[in-house]
Design an enzyme around this catalytic site. Structure first.
Site, mmCIF file in Angstrom:
data_model
loop_
_atom_site.group_PDB
_atom_site.id
_atom_site.type_symbol
_atom_site.label_atom_id
_atom_site.label_comp_id
_atom_site.label_asym_id
_atom_site.label_seq_id
_atom_site.Cartn_x
_atom_site.Cartn_y
_atom_site.Cartn_z
ATOM 1 N N TYR A 89 14.671 43.491 37.482
ATOM 2 C CA TYR A 89 13.457 44.089 38.016
ATOM 3 C C TYR A 89 13.802 44.949 39.234
ATOM 4 O O TYR A 89 14.828 44.764 39.885
ATOM 5 C CB TYR A 89 12.430 43.018 38.425
ATOM 6 C CG TYR A 89 12.679 42.498 39.824
ATOM 7 C CD1 TYR A 89 12.035 43.096 40.914
ATOM 8 C CD2 TYR A 89 13.577 41.481 40.071
ATOM 9 C CE1 TYR A 89 12.302 42.668 42.205
ATOM 10 C CE2 TYR A 89 13.839 41.056 41.352
ATOM 11 C CZ TYR A 89 13.206 41.651 42.422
ATOM 12 O OH TYR A 89 13.473 41.252 43.700
ATOM 13 N N ASN A 98 17.863 35.543 36.940
ATOM 14 C CA ASN A 98 18.819 36.371 37.674
ATOM 15 C C ASN A 98 18.959 35.953 39.148
ATOM 16 O O ASN A 98 19.846 36.453 39.833
ATOM 17 C CB ASN A 98 18.437 37.847 37.583
ATOM 18 C CG ASN A 98 19.136 38.536 36.413
ATOM 19 O OD1 ASN A 98 20.085 38.009 35.856
ATOM 20 N ND2 ASN A 98 18.661 39.714 36.052
ATOM 21 N N TYR A 99 18.082 35.056 39.615
ATOM 22 C CA TYR A 99 18.300 34.473 40.937
ATOM 23 C C TYR A 99 18.903 33.087 40.716
ATOM 24 O O TYR A 99 18.350 32.067 41.126
ATOM 25 C CB TYR A 99 16.997 34.394 41.734
ATOM 26 C CG TYR A 99 16.507 35.745 42.219
ATOM 27 C CD1 TYR A 99 17.328 36.864 42.142
ATOM 28 C CD2 TYR A 99 15.243 35.903 42.779
ATOM 29 C CE1 TYR A 99 16.887 38.102 42.593
ATOM 30 C CE2 TYR A 99 14.803 37.140 43.230
ATOM 31 C CZ TYR A 99 15.624 38.226 43.128
ATOM 32 O OH TYR A 99 15.193 39.446 43.583
ATOM 33 N N ARG A 100 20.029 33.091 40.065
ATOM 34 C CA ARG A 100 20.692 31.871 39.618
ATOM 35 C C ARG A 100 20.745 30.825 40.723
ATOM 36 O O ARG A 100 21.157 31.117 41.844
ATOM 37 C CB ARG A 100 22.112 32.205 39.195
ATOM 38 C CG ARG A 100 22.910 30.984 38.816
ATOM 39 C CD ARG A 100 22.952 30.731 37.370
ATOM 40 N NE ARG A 100 23.415 31.904 36.665
ATOM 41 C CZ ARG A 100 23.200 32.092 35.360
ATOM 42 N NH1 ARG A 100 22.535 31.213 34.662
ATOM 43 N NH2 ARG A 100 23.656 33.180 34.783
#
Ligand SMILES: Cc1cc2nc3c(=O)[nH]c(=O)nc-3n(C[C@H](O)[C@H](O)[C@H](O)COP(=O)(O)OP(=O)(O)OC[C@H]3O[C@@H](n4cnc5c(N)ncnc54)[C@H](O)[C@@H]3O)c2cc1C
Ligand SMILES: *[C@@H]1O[C@H](CO)[C@@H](O)[C@H](O)[C@H]1NC(C)=O
Ligand SMILES: *[C@@H]1O[C@H](CO)[C@@H](O)[C@H](O)[C@H]1NC(C)=O
Ligand SMILES: *[C@@H]1O[C@H](CO)[C@@H](O)[C@H](O)[C@H]1NC(C)=O
Ligand SMILES: *[C@@H]1O[C@H](CO)[C@@H](O)[C@H](O)[C@H]1NC(C)=O
Ligand SMILES: *[C@@H]1O[C@H](CO)[C@@H](O)[C@H](O)[C@H]1NC(C)=O
Length: 588
Positions: free
Chosen positions: A204, A490-492
């Protein structure tokens, strides 16, 4: 049971058998033998009987053993989090930097053959380092670095592009800009983020309210599957194509490229930044922001950053500063009128607004110095690499004013942890939650990123920062989504659950899986079961296949289990492999 597993294990794992030999007895180091075996296998898999030694040459330029003096450089070049650059971080046994599709196919087959796992790396920005490091010493792995697959082919007339997975978003923006001043692509803000991880996990950026996520604008892909086949959308089928648009690439194969459709951006866009501290009514601004930012004009993206700061004049006294960073896909005059209508509390005036081209807004958002040219987006190496920890949350109801007041107290008490609120709404929320694996659409007002970065070495600084993150996350519980408490892939964040390397991967996977994917988790599991039933492509947070019993209803799972690389785990229990790896490191 343990004994028979051990036997079958040694039969199917020539590499590990080799490692079993004590160093003094082996003719060369385990690291060297593994290198030779892997090289041999790669050559055998890629060479036609009649061809010359040209592929040998290519592999000897692209395969690094741990004893190669360039190994550390090859590993570190795309490490983007210093937390995973320590001597105790489990390291890849080999690093492969292929440049041909056939080499990727061979790497998959040879890794399977030798009982190694693959960690595929593109930009290396994974917040938990999963593309190059491992938190489990029991899963020997290689790194397959895709940086040679970074071709970008922009077709302006067709308003599309093929983008190699090893390219960065900065390179993509630049290549689009080279050919057109009125096209762009909705993806991340940091130019060194890699396509492979970013797109496969959602992607994003500041145009999400106008165009959705990166994955909402992907029309084709190329992937190497577990059998080494190179597949495109037509040959992989719609289920796998669905899965690699948000479900994470690492669970399904090695992605070589994506085909995207470009989006149209205006010749002039407008940016502004407004900052207020709590003393200057930030509370009211933030409170109102929650209603306005997710609902205003789709061309308007207002990111809100919250940071604890120390007020200089009254030294030592802390407050919180709220900063609104904005991209508006239009000119300043229209922006001013929208803000006057929707968000007068911000007090925006024309002098705050800067009109510019879209590519300059990319540089502005990337915090490049004013006057920096677009070429800076081609720089793949960031100036510095810090220690990082990130977490995420979703907010579905506005946080009340007294909640914000208590948040300011919490943030000033902690002292370092920051928050970033990214507004949703617009096109992102109009797309059905099942359209891609990314489920966080209608009903979510904004996403929170918890953010802390530090540069001091040592465990004291790390423990302090990690505990600040966790404390703030815990504090936010009443204000964020629940059942499940959602998170962005994606914000692991390994805090929300990890799969052990053996055992009930489905049970483990459901814990983090429903947080990342909510109602899409089960479909991802079904795709995984169809394309990689033996769970070759796995890591701490990959999509698990269904347990083989519930798949077939038969009792064959025991027999199957003992021939799987997963049976490594049984060995680990006896501590053997751990000591093998220690020997391996000895040869570094
Ligand atoms: C500074 C910074 C800024 C960021 N900004 C944003 C942002 O604005 N928007 C946003 O959405 N996210 C952002 N992120 C998060 C980012 O999207 C993810 O970390 C993403 O996974 C990074 O992709 P990568 O290729 O660089 O990472 P990598 O570490 O290379 O890979 C991440 C994961 O994807 C897998 N993978 C990578 N390449 C492939 C491939 N070719 N095939 C199969 N699997 C693959 C890896 O094995 C790993 O599991 C940011 C991260 C950082 C560090
Ligand atoms: C590669 O092929 C050669 C010749 O066919 C064979 O001797 C060798 O054992 C093979 N090596 C591997 C690792 O398969
Ligand atoms: C290290 O590996 C690289 C890449 O395969 C190769 O080009 C180089 O010759 C190796 N160096 C040594 C000293 O073996
Ligand atoms: C990793 O550590 C090594 C050795 O301390 C150092 O030389 C290198 O610069 C570090 N890399 C990153 C990306 O921090
Ligand atoms: C803060 O808001 C209040 C009421 O909305 C107002 O009276 C006051 O002047 C504002 N203070 C500042 C510093 O803007
Ligand atoms: C960049 O500098 C120029 C010249 O000083 C100025 O006119 C412009 O407003 C600046 N742009 C930004 C975004 O600050």
């Amino acid at each position: 049971m343990r004994r028979s597993t051990f036997l079958s294990f040694s039969v199917v794992h020539p590499l590990l058998l080799l490692l079993l030999l004590p160093p003094a007895v082996s003719s060369s180091s385990p690291s060297e033998s593994l290198y030779a075996n892997f090289l041999n296998c790669l050559e055998n898999r890629t060479q036609s009987p009649s061809s010359s030694s040209s592929s040998t040459y290519q592999f000897s330029q692209s395969l690094f053993s741990q004893s190669n003096s360039s190994y550390s450089g090859a590993l570190n070049s795309y490490v983007r989090n210093r937390r995973f650059n320590t001597s105790s971080t489990p390291k890849p046994l080999l690093i492969l930097t292929p440049s041909l599709q056939s080499h990727v196919s061979a790497a998959v087959l040879c890794s399977k053959h030798l009982g190694l796992l693959i960690r595929t790396r593109s930009g290396g920005h994974d917040y938990e380092g999963l593309s190059y490091a491992s938190s489990r010493s029991d899963d020997p792995f290689i790194v397959l670095d895709t940086f040679n697959f970074r071709a970008i082919d922009v077709d302006v007339a067709g308003e599309s592009a093929w983008v190699g997975s090893g390219a960065t978003v900065g390179e993509l923006y630049y290549r689009i800009w080279e050919k057109s001043r009125v096209h762009g692509f909705p993806a991340g803000v940091c130019p060194t983020v890699g396509i492979g991880g970013h797109f496969s996990g959602g992607g994003y950026g500041n145009m999400l309210r106008k165009f959705g996520l990166s994955v909402d604008n992907i029309v084709d892909a190329k992937i190497v599957d577990v059998d080494g086949r190179v597949l495109d959308r037509a040959s992989m089928g719609e289920d796998l194509f669905w899965a690699i648009r948000g479900g994470g690439g690492a669970s399904f194969g090695v992605i070589l490229a994506y085909r995207i459709k470009l989006v149209r951006v205006p010749e002039t866009v407008t940016v502004f930044r407004v900052e207020k501290t709590v003393e200057h009514n930030a509370t009211e601004m933030v409170y109102r922001w929650q209603y306005v930012a997710p609902a205003t004009d789709n061309g308007l993206f207002m990111r809100l950053l919250l940071r604890p700061i120390t007020l200089e004049p009254r030294k030592g006294e802390k407050t919180v500063r709220a900063s609104v960073y904005t991209l508006f896909l239009g000119d300043a005059e229209r922006l001013i009128s929208i803000m006057a209508r929707d968000f007068p509390e911000l007090g925006l005036s024309k002098v705050d607004c800067k009109e510019m081209s879209w590519i300059d807004s990319v540089l502005w958002w990337g915090r490049f110095e004013n006057g920096t040219g677009p070429e800076a987006l081609l720089d793949r190496m960031p100036d510095s690499v810090n220690f990082l920890k990130r977490k995420s949350d979703y907010v579905r109801e506005p946080i009340p004013r007294d909640g914000l007041d208590s948040l300011w107290d919490k943030m000033t008490e902690l002292g370092k942890a920051g928050l970033v609120f990214n507004p949703y709404g617009g096109v992102l929320s109009e797309i059905a939650s099942s359209e891609t694996p990314f489920p966080h659409r209608a009903g979510n007002l904004f996403k929170i990123q918890y953010s802390i970065s530090w540069s001091e070495e040592g465990t004291e600084a790390a423990n302090d920062c990690l505990s600040q993150m966790r404390s703030l996350y815990s504090f936010m519980t009443p204000f964020v989504s629940k059942d499940p408490r959602r998170a962005y892939l994606n914000y692991r964040d390994l805090d929300i659950g990890v799969a052990r390397s053996s055992g009930n991967s489905y049970g483990d996977g459901s814990v983090y899986g429903v947080k990342y994917f909510v109602g899409n988790f089960e479909r991802l599991v079904n795709v995984k079961t169809a394309v990689d039933p033996e769970n070759f492509f796995r890591n701490e947070q990959s999509i698990p296949p269904l347990p083989s019993k519930s798949r077939t209803g038969s009792t064959s799972s025991m027999a199957r289990h003992s021939t799987l690389p997963r049976s490594n785990m049984k060995l680990i229990e006896s501590g053997i492999l751990v000591s093998l790896l220690i020997w391996g490191n000895f040869f570094l």
